[in-house]
Scaffold this motif. Structure first.
Motif, PDB file in Angstrom:
ATOM      1  N   ALA A 198       0.613  -1.199   0.450  1.00 57.92           N
ATOM      2  CA  ALA A 198       0.066   0.022  -0.036  1.00 57.92           C
ATOM      3  C   ALA A 198       0.875   0.988   0.052  1.00 57.92           C
ATOM      4  O   ALA A 198       0.353   2.106  -0.700  1.00 57.92           O
ATOM      5  N   VAL A 199       1.943   1.517   0.897  1.00 58.87           N
ATOM      6  CA  VAL A 199       2.780   2.146   0.671  1.00 58.87           C
ATOM      7  C   VAL A 199       3.481   2.669  -0.959  1.00 58.87           C
ATOM      8  O   VAL A 199       3.415   3.203  -1.304  1.00 58.87           O
ATOM      9  N   LEU A 200       3.820   1.742  -0.756  1.00 56.49           N
ATOM     10  CA  LEU A 200       4.518   1.627  -2.564  1.00 56.49           C
ATOM     11  C   LEU A 200       3.529   1.978  -3.770  1.00 56.49           C
ATOM     12  O   LEU A 200       3.801   2.753  -4.297  1.00 56.49           O
ATOM     13  N   PHE A 201       3.117   1.542  -3.469  1.00 56.83           N
ATOM     14  CA  PHE A 201       1.643   2.330  -4.568  1.00 56.83           C
ATOM     15  C   PHE A 201       0.986   3.390  -4.322  1.00 56.83           C
ATOM     16  O   PHE A 201       1.407   3.759  -4.751  1.00 56.83           O
ATOM     17  N   ALA A 202       0.767   4.228  -3.077  1.00 55.93           N
ATOM     18  CA  ALA A 202       0.447   5.295  -2.686  1.00 55.93           C
ATOM     19  C   ALA A 202       1.610   6.075  -3.756  1.00 55.93           C
ATOM     20  O   ALA A 202       1.502   7.169  -3.975  1.00 55.93           O
ATOM     21  N   PRO A 242      -4.875  -1.901   2.405  1.00 58.09           N
ATOM     22  CA  PRO A 242      -5.104  -1.271   4.246  1.00 58.09           C
ATOM     23  C   PRO A 242      -4.626   0.531   3.814  1.00 58.09           C
ATOM     24  O   PRO A 242      -3.743   0.800   2.954  1.00 58.09           O
ATOM     25  N   VAL A 243      -5.805   0.618   4.045  1.00 64.04           N
ATOM     26  CA  VAL A 243      -6.088   2.620   4.046  1.00 64.04           C
ATOM     27  C   VAL A 243      -5.016   3.294   4.603  1.00 64.04           C
ATOM     28  O   VAL A 243      -4.517   3.826   4.159  1.00 64.04           O
ATOM     29  N   VAL A 244      -4.480   2.361   5.440  1.00 66.84           N
ATOM     30  CA  VAL A 244      -3.257   3.250   6.713  1.00 66.84           C
ATOM     31  C   VAL A 244      -1.916   3.109   6.114  1.00 66.84           C
ATOM     32  O   VAL A 244      -1.220   4.646   5.825  1.00 66.84           O
ATOM     33  N   GLY A 245      -1.646   2.419   4.925  1.00 66.67           N
ATOM     34  CA  GLY A 245      -0.744   2.299   4.513  1.00 66.67           C
ATOM     35  C   GLY A 245      -1.017   3.006   2.834  1.00 66.67           C
ATOM     36  O   GLY A 245       0.221   3.760   2.643  1.00 66.67           O
ATOM     37  N   LEU A 246      -2.223   3.299   2.081  1.00 60.89           N
ATOM     38  CA  LEU A 246      -2.159   4.820   0.988  1.00 60.89           C
ATOM     39  C   LEU A 246      -2.043   6.010   2.047  1.00 60.89           C
ATOM     40  O   LEU A 246      -1.106   6.352   1.417  1.00 60.89           O
TER      41      LEU A 246
END
Length: 123
Positions: free
Chosen positions: A37-41, A95-99
């Protein structure tokens, strides 16, 4: 144009390096999905930055046309961001938190570069 390219390269390299670091921490702490999610965002934010940068380089001389072009770029960025988030949340189940962490990271890096560039121009 060379200054813009090197500037974008520095910002992009910093964002992606810090995103990899944050993704490693997220993977260690919360699992692989948070890291993705972090990488995607982060990648989504970099793509948005490149879209806007490309539009800024090619602005027409007419003020009216330049305003329309910038408005189109902003609309395009919002559409890409919203569709990307829908894709990430509902299809990839990230997960939204990672985004949110990925978006905050990239936006703070962009802000830091802008502040640094502004302070250089004032000196």
């Amino acid at each position: 144009m060379v200054n813009f390219s090197s500037y974008v390269g520095r910002v992009t390299a910093t964002v992606l390096t810090l995103a990899l670091l944050l993704a490693a921490i997220a993977a260690w702490r919360w699992g692989r999905a948070a890291a993705y999610a972090v990488l995607f965002a982060a990648f989504l934010s970099v793509i948005n930055m490149l879209i806007l940068g490309g539009r800024l380089i090619a602005l027409p001389a007419s003020t009216q046309r330049a305003a329309q072009r910038l408005g189109g770029a902003v609309l395009q960025r919002w559409i890409i961001t919203i569709l990307g988030l829908i894709f990430a949340i509902f299809w990839l189940h990230l997960p939204v938190v990672g985004l949110v962490a990925g978006f905050l990271l990239t936006h703070f890096v962009f802000l830091a570069f802008l502040v640094r560039e502004r302070s250089r121009q004032r000196s």
